[in-house]
Design a protein around this motif. Structure first.
Motif, mmCIF file in Angstrom:
data_model
loop_
_atom_site.group_PDB
_atom_site.id
_atom_site.type_symbol
_atom_site.label_atom_id
_atom_site.label_comp_id
_atom_site.label_asym_id
_atom_site.label_seq_id
_atom_site.Cartn_x
_atom_site.Cartn_y
_atom_site.Cartn_z
ATOM 1 N N ASP A 106 27.555 43.284 38.774
ATOM 2 C CA ASP A 106 27.059 41.910 38.948
ATOM 3 C C ASP A 106 25.657 41.835 38.348
ATOM 4 O O ASP A 106 24.648 41.863 39.056
ATOM 5 C CB ASP A 106 27.035 41.560 40.446
ATOM 6 N N THR A 161 38.377 44.568 37.488
ATOM 7 C CA THR A 161 37.606 44.829 38.717
ATOM 8 C C THR A 161 36.501 45.861 38.424
ATOM 9 O O THR A 161 36.465 46.456 37.357
ATOM 10 C CB THR A 161 38.536 45.402 39.823
ATOM 11 N N ARG A 221 36.657 33.858 39.115
ATOM 12 C CA ARG A 221 35.920 34.932 39.734
ATOM 13 C C ARG A 221 36.351 35.114 41.191
ATOM 14 O O ARG A 221 35.768 34.502 42.085
ATOM 15 C CB ARG A 221 34.402 34.655 39.697
ATOM 16 N N PRO A 222 37.371 35.949 41.483
ATOM 17 C CA PRO A 222 37.757 36.159 42.886
ATOM 18 C C PRO A 222 36.584 36.657 43.730
ATOM 19 O O PRO A 222 36.451 36.329 44.891
ATOM 20 C CB PRO A 222 38.868 37.204 42.785
ATOM 21 N N ASP A 223 35.719 37.501 43.135
ATOM 22 C CA ASP A 223 34.493 37.928 43.825
ATOM 23 C C ASP A 223 33.473 38.380 42.779
ATOM 24 O O ASP A 223 33.784 38.396 41.589
ATOM 25 C CB ASP A 223 34.782 39.068 44.834
ATOM 26 N N ARG A 224 32.264 38.784 43.238
ATOM 27 C CA ARG A 224 31.186 39.046 42.269
ATOM 28 C C ARG A 224 31.472 40.271 41.386
ATOM 29 O O ARG A 224 30.819 40.475 40.377
ATOM 30 C CB ARG A 224 29.846 39.232 43.000
ATOM 31 N N HIS A 225 32.462 41.083 41.763
ATOM 32 C CA HIS A 225 32.754 42.294 40.969
ATOM 33 C C HIS A 225 34.083 42.198 40.241
ATOM 34 O O HIS A 225 34.593 43.214 39.745
ATOM 35 C CB HIS A 225 32.752 43.527 41.888
ATOM 36 N N SER A 226 34.688 40.984 40.186
ATOM 37 C CA SER A 226 35.965 40.920 39.456
ATOM 38 C C SER A 226 36.063 39.600 38.707
ATOM 39 O O SER A 226 35.319 38.657 38.978
ATOM 40 C CB SER A 226 37.145 41.057 40.434
#
Ligand code: EPZ
Length: 431
Positions: free
Chosen positions: A46, A42, A66-71
């Motif tokens: 990005d 995490t 990619r669960p989200d743009r920062h992880s």
């Protein structure tokens, strides 16, 4: 071609959230493939360089979610190719970290030989010296560098020069070697420590990261982990120096002030006011006259070379003559010609910039020669009278997440434009 266009003269005031450290994250993504279990990372920035590194490990067969743009959740158990394609090294030199991680895990790896870049030759001799000392055969030819070993056996390695990349690459090659390895004259940057902490969270046995002697006990297996990347001290420094150059006041949030000690010390010498909290630093340059000083870039904890262009921009507005000496890279003043087109008075003799402070910069159309110089020219444009456009912003986008959004968040008048019409629209709006 995408450009940044900005109207200078407004003091930047406010606070900005700092993203994860690009130079830690690049090595951590490369090291994550050393486990065959899920590795959950995490606070990834990005930025384009991270996108490319994630593409590179997918290309050799690793699973990336990619669960989200920062992880990212990375699993190296499905890797089926130990040759990293040239296109990745062409885009980011740091793909060479896959040499150390794949060699360390599979005893074999091949990447394209990275060329030089705008700031210097950037050889890999210390990286290969370490791999060979561990027992690998290293071949360079046809633009490729390959490493192979029947066994990797721990040993003592002395680095002739302090090198972040070589320290990290050798650390990765040694964590699963047989026996003990010591790396002497190791780099001490926060991102070296972050990579060591990450590897230890996977079951590695690394001691001494952050000192000039790193000791490693080889282990057979690295398990999955969850890890958060440290904040980016160079992104933080860049915003701190933007506050100084525009006589504003900016608080950088989610930082580790200790990592910013040299960066902060030079702002104090330049006359700025500094306030520090547990995870924030406030820089104020309201109503002050910037003072000249002398700076030499050095390995951590010295003044970081990645803050050298930003320092020159601030000292270019100081009341007197300063010097900035670049002791790490041989060609890191290419931006000075562009800065002088904005009214700066900087003369470069060998690796020393002699800076005669001026009252103000004037806006101009300038070109970004590399990542940090590009960010520095944006700072100059935000301090300058009038309009500035910075071309070739792809360099800047490699290392700064949401750069224009974060700058607008502290009051900058700046846009990313991708054609003449959008440029004209911005100019009309700010006129
Ligand atoms: C890392 O580059 C950073 N890049 C650079 O940041 C940073 O400027 C540099 O460290 C110094 O802090 C990444 O982490 C991806 P070095 P690296 O090996 O590892 C010489 C940015 O803007 N050297 O510490 O390549 C080399 O030529 C980038 O984010 C050898 O001689 O730097 C240089 O003079 C720019 N032989 C000195 O050591 C080698 O085998 C330091 O380089 C390796 C390096």
């Amino acid at each position: 071609m995408e450009q940044y266009v900005m109207k200078g003269g407004t003091p930047l005031i406010g606070s900005v959230n700092i993203s994860g450290a690009k130079n830690a994250a690049l090595a951590i993504v490369a090291a994550a493939v050393m486990s065959d279990e899920d590795v959950y990372i995490t606070n990834l920035p990005d930025v384009n360089d991270i996108h490319v590194m994630l593409e590179a490990i997918k290309e050799i067969g690793a699973k990336v979610v990619r669960p989200d743009r920062h992880s990212a959740i990375i699993n190296g158990s499905t890797i089926d190719n130990l040759v990293v394609d040239y296109e990745f090294i062409k885009k980011i030199r740091a793909s060479y970290y896959l040499l150390g991680s794949l060699l360390g895990k599979y005893k074999q790896a091949e990447v394209a030989l990275p060329g030089g870049c705008d700031i210097g030759a950037r050889p890999m001799d210390l990286h290969t010296k370490g791999f060979k000392a561990l027992g690998a055969t290293v071949d360079e030819g046809y633009g490729l560098i390959s490493a192979k070993a029947d066994r990797l056996v721990g040993t003592h390695i002395y680095l002739d020069k302090v090198s972040v990349g070589a320290t990290i690459n050798i650390m990765m090659a040694a964590v699963m070697a047989e026996g003990r390895t010591s790396i002497e004259n190791a780099a001490k940057e926060p991102h070296v420590v972050d990579v060591a902490n990450f590897l230890n969270s996977m079951g590695a046995e690394i001691k001494g990261a952050g000192t000039d002697l790193i000791r490693i006990n080889g282990v057979d297996h690295l398990h999955g982990t969850e890890y958060s990347v440290i904040p980016d001290q160079i992104e933080a420094g860049t915003f701190m120096y933007a506050a100084a150059a525009t006589h504003g006041e900016i608080t950088v949030m989610n930082v580790i002030p200790k990592h910013l000690e040299a960066t902060t010390a030079k702002l104090l010498e330049a006359g700025c006011r500094i306030a520090e909290g547990d995870d924030l630093v406030t820089v104020s340059a309201k109503d002050i006259e910037l003072q000249p000083t002398q700076v030499t870039t050095l390995p951590y904890p010295g003044f970081p070379t990645d803050m050298q262009p930003q320092m020159t921009v601030v000292l270019g507005l100081a009341n007197g003559v300063s010097t900035v000496t670049e002791s790490i890279f041989e060609n890191r003043f290419k931006y000075v010609a562009e800065l002088n087109r904005m009214g700066a008075k900087v003369k470069v003799e060998s690796n020393i910039a002699i800076i005669t402070g001026v009252d103000h910069y004037t806006g101009a159309r300038v070109d970004a020669p590399d990542l940090r110089a590009g960010a520095a020219l944006v700072i100059a444009g935000l301090a300058a009278d009038g309009l500035t456009t910075v071309d070739d912003i792809k360099y800047i986008q490699r290392g700064y997440e949401d750069f224009t959004e974060k700058l607008r968040g502290v009051g900058a008048s700046i846009e990313k434009v991708d054609d003449e019409r959008a440029l004209k629209k911005f100019v009309f709006q700010v006129s």
